[in-house]
Each structure stands twice: as C-alpha cells, then as structure tokens.
Design a protein around this motif. Structure first.
Motif, PDB file in Angstrom:
ATOM      1  N   ARG A 167      17.715  50.029  41.161  1.00 38.81           N
ATOM      2  CA  ARG A 167      16.755  49.055  40.665  1.00 38.81           C
ATOM      3  C   ARG A 167      16.678  47.861  41.617  1.00 38.81           C
ATOM      4  O   ARG A 167      17.638  47.521  42.303  1.00 38.81           O
ATOM      5  CB  ARG A 167      17.180  48.580  39.275  1.00 38.81           C
ATOM      6  N   ALA A 168      15.532  47.206  41.623  1.00 43.39           N
ATOM      7  CA  ALA A 168      15.341  46.006  42.451  1.00 43.39           C
ATOM      8  C   ALA A 168      14.206  45.205  41.856  1.00 43.39           C
ATOM      9  O   ALA A 168      13.029  45.558  42.020  1.00 43.39           O
ATOM     10  CB  ALA A 168      15.029  46.375  43.899  1.00 43.39           C
ATOM     11  N   GLY A 169      14.534  44.152  41.107  1.00 42.72           N
ATOM     12  CA  GLY A 169      13.499  43.401  40.415  1.00 42.72           C
ATOM     13  C   GLY A 169      12.822  44.281  39.384  1.00 42.72           C
ATOM     14  O   GLY A 169      13.472  45.003  38.635  1.00 42.72           O
ATOM     15  N   PHE A 215      27.528  41.650  39.209  1.00 41.97           N
ATOM     16  CA  PHE A 215      26.330  40.977  38.709  1.00 41.97           C
ATOM     17  C   PHE A 215      25.600  40.188  39.793  1.00 41.97           C
ATOM     18  O   PHE A 215      24.464  39.736  39.578  1.00 41.97           O
ATOM     19  CB  PHE A 215      26.685  40.052  37.553  1.00 41.97           C
ATOM     20  N   SER A 216      26.230  40.006  40.961  1.00 41.62           N
ATOM     21  CA  SER A 216      25.570  39.296  42.064  1.00 41.62           C
ATOM     22  C   SER A 216      24.611  40.188  42.835  1.00 41.62           C
ATOM     23  O   SER A 216      23.843  39.700  43.668  1.00 41.62           O
ATOM     24  CB  SER A 216      26.623  38.748  43.038  1.00 41.62           C
ATOM     25  N   LEU A 217      24.635  41.486  42.562  1.00 39.11           N
ATOM     26  CA  LEU A 217      23.824  42.435  43.316  1.00 39.11           C
ATOM     27  C   LEU A 217      22.437  42.612  42.687  1.00 39.11           C
ATOM     28  O   LEU A 217      22.304  42.645  41.465  1.00 39.11           O
ATOM     29  CB  LEU A 217      24.523  43.792  43.376  1.00 39.11           C
ATOM     30  N   SER A 218      21.439  42.794  43.526  1.00 41.80           N
ATOM     31  CA  SER A 218      20.084  43.013  43.014  1.00 41.80           C
ATOM     32  C   SER A 218      20.011  44.278  42.165  1.00 41.80           C
ATOM     33  O   SER A 218      19.274  44.334  41.183  1.00 41.80           O
ATOM     34  CB  SER A 218      19.088  43.101  44.172  1.00 41.80           C
ATOM     35  N   GLY A 219      20.784  45.293  42.525  1.00 36.49           N
ATOM     36  CA  GLY A 219      20.732  46.559  41.802  1.00 36.49           C
ATOM     37  C   GLY A 219      21.478  46.562  40.490  1.00 36.49           C
ATOM     38  O   GLY A 219      21.373  47.530  39.719  1.00 36.49           O
ATOM     39  N   SER A 220      22.225  45.501  40.204  1.00 34.19           N
ATOM     40  CA  SER A 220      22.920  45.377  38.913  1.00 34.19           C
ATOM     41  C   SER A 220      22.868  43.931  38.428  1.00 34.19           C
ATOM     42  O   SER A 220      23.823  43.424  37.847  1.00 34.19           O
ATOM     43  CB  SER A 220      24.372  45.863  39.021  1.00 34.19           C
ATOM     44  N   ALA A 221      21.744  43.259  38.689  1.00 33.67           N
ATOM     45  CA  ALA A 221      21.541  41.883  38.230  1.00 33.67           C
ATOM     46  C   ALA A 221      21.584  41.841  36.702  1.00 33.67           C
ATOM     47  O   ALA A 221      21.185  42.813  36.034  1.00 33.67           O
ATOM     48  CB  ALA A 221      20.208  41.350  38.734  1.00 33.67           C
ATOM     49  N   PRO A 222      22.067  40.770  36.122  1.00 40.55           N
ATOM     50  CA  PRO A 222      22.258  40.710  34.664  1.00 40.55           C
ATOM     51  C   PRO A 222      21.033  41.101  33.841  1.00 40.55           C
ATOM     52  O   PRO A 222      21.148  41.800  32.829  1.00 40.55           O
ATOM     53  CB  PRO A 222      22.661  39.252  34.430  1.00 40.55           C
TER      54      PRO A 222
END
Length: 263
Positions: A167-169, A215-222
């Motif tokens: 995922r990304a956005g 949680f800092s990653l775009s692919g696992s953002a909160p």
C-alpha cells in the motif's frame, strides 16, 4: 512504481511522530564525510528535499549559513520544527520547485527521490544549484538492518491485515518504488556520480522503537489499518515479545552510500 500510482497527502498520514522514534538517526560520521568530500565550511545554503522530520537537514545544518527542509507532509514539518527552529521549514511538494527558494550549495535527497516526478524535480534542482553546487542522493535504510528483529514475520503480519500488495497512500505499488536514478539524473543534465560511503553500525532498539519503525513506513502507515489498528499493534507486540522477551533487539544497519552529482 507504475504509471497508475499517484501521490496523495495520506502517504505518511499519522506516521510523523513514529518516524522520529522508530528510525535510526543518521550517524555523525555522515556529516563528517559530507564536510570532507565537499569542503563545507559554514558558508552557502542547504536544501533537503523530502526532508520528513528533518533527520538529515538537522545533521548537516551546522555546515551551512542556512538550511532549508522541504516536505509535502505538514505533520512531518511540525516534528521538524519541534526538534529545531534553527532551520527554515517549507511545506511544499518537490514538484513545485524552484518555488522562489533561490540557489543552494548542496541539495540532498535522502530516502525521498522515489516519491517524486523524478525527471521534473531533478531538472528543477539542477537549475537551483549555485556555481560549483552539488546534488547528493543518499542511499540509506534507517528502519531495519540485519539482526534479531523478526522482519520477515512482521512483513507477513502486515500482509495479513493489508493484503499482499504494498500500500502507498490511497494507491498501491505492486512493483515497489522505482530505481534507475542514474538515468534520471543524467537525463536532467547532471554529470557523475562520485560516490562516498559511511560504514554500517550496530544499533540497539526497544520493542517500542521497532513498533514505531513499522508505523513510520508508507506501506504500514497507521491510517491504513483503520479500525483494526489497535488489533494489529497488539499482534505486533505479541510477535516481538516472542522474539525477545526482554524487549531489546540488536541490528547492524547497512552502509550509507552517497552519490554526488554535478550540474
């Protein structure tokens, strides 16, 4: 990155505070290497494009008259301002450059270039360098290394909640983020690169810091977990507890490589 993917403001939504806690800081040796390679003496200006919470901006700021960090995420810049008011923080997308910001001795991209319209941004940056100026592309990984953190199991847990495609956005990246930076820079008229490296190092991380790194990653953002965010975090902490009952992890981070491009 596919042509179908488009940037949107939710890319790192909710990640800013986690980014500061969950990413390993760039080492002082990186700043020392920049000084040695470029003869930095406190003069000139720095522009850090896609600066996030100012991780690299703040490290290099003391070697310039002025340091400017630019990012599209307002929360990231709020974290940067919390850490230091001594830099100029600009809330803009990289695609808006030159944005009246003037010229710079050094422009840096650190873990950010792949999110941009790269030919457009590279061309804009080339025109923003003062005579003798340099564009630096920093290759680094600050959220994971080799060691006791069970990264494969964490990735599998993320897939269980978010599906098999990254995922990304609001979109997805089936093939991941793009590479091929040399062709982009040369296409924009840059010459090089000249590369220097900084050795990897061993870091110790707590379970809280590992969770923040996820949680800092775009692919696992909160925001991607929606109402299941707390459930995911509980599962993540259980996984980490099994891996290290003491809640302490040791990793060796990879070396940092910096490509220097001349206009």
């Amino acid at each position: 990155m596919t042509d179908a993917w488009e940037w949107d403001p939710s890319l790192y939504s909710g990640s800013a505070g986690y980014y500061v806690r969950g990413r390993a800081a760039y080492p002082p040796s990186l700043a020392e290497a920049f000084v040695a390679e470029l003869g930095l003496d406190g003069s000139g200006r720095l522009l850090d494009v896609g600066c996030g919470p100012g991780s690299l901006t703040l490290l290099l700021a003391g070697s310039f008259e002025e340091a400017v960090g630019l990012d599209a995420d307002a929360d990231m810049l709020a974290e940067a301002r919390r850490l230091s008011e001594g830099c100029r923080w600009v809330h803009r997308r990289a695609e808006e450059l030159p944005a009246g910001l003037g010229t710079f001795r050094l422009v840096t991209f650190a873990q950010s270039f792949h999110w941009f319209d790269r030919p457009r941004v590279a061309a804009a940056v080339r025109g923003m360098l003062e005579p003798g100026g340099i564009c630096a592309h920093v290759h680094a990984t600050t959220h994971e290394g080799d060691g006791s953190v069970p990264h494969a199991e964490i990735a599998e847990l993320v897939r269980e909640y978010l599906g098999p495609v990254r995922r990304a956005g609001r979109g997805t990246l089936p093939s991941g983020t793009p590479g091929g930076e040399p062709e982009i820079y040369r296409g924009a008229g840059f010459r090089g690169p000249r590369r220097f490296t900084v050795p990897g190092r061993v870091v110790t991380r707590t379970a809280d810091e590992v969770v923040a790194g996820v949680f800092s990653l775009s692919g696992s953002a909160p925001h991607l977990f929606g109402e299941r965010r707390a459930e995911f975090e509980a599962g993540l902490r259980e996984l980490l507890g099994r891996a290290s009952p003491a809640g302490v992890f040791t990793e060796r981070l990879r070396e940092i490589a910096v490509d220097l491009w001349e206009p």
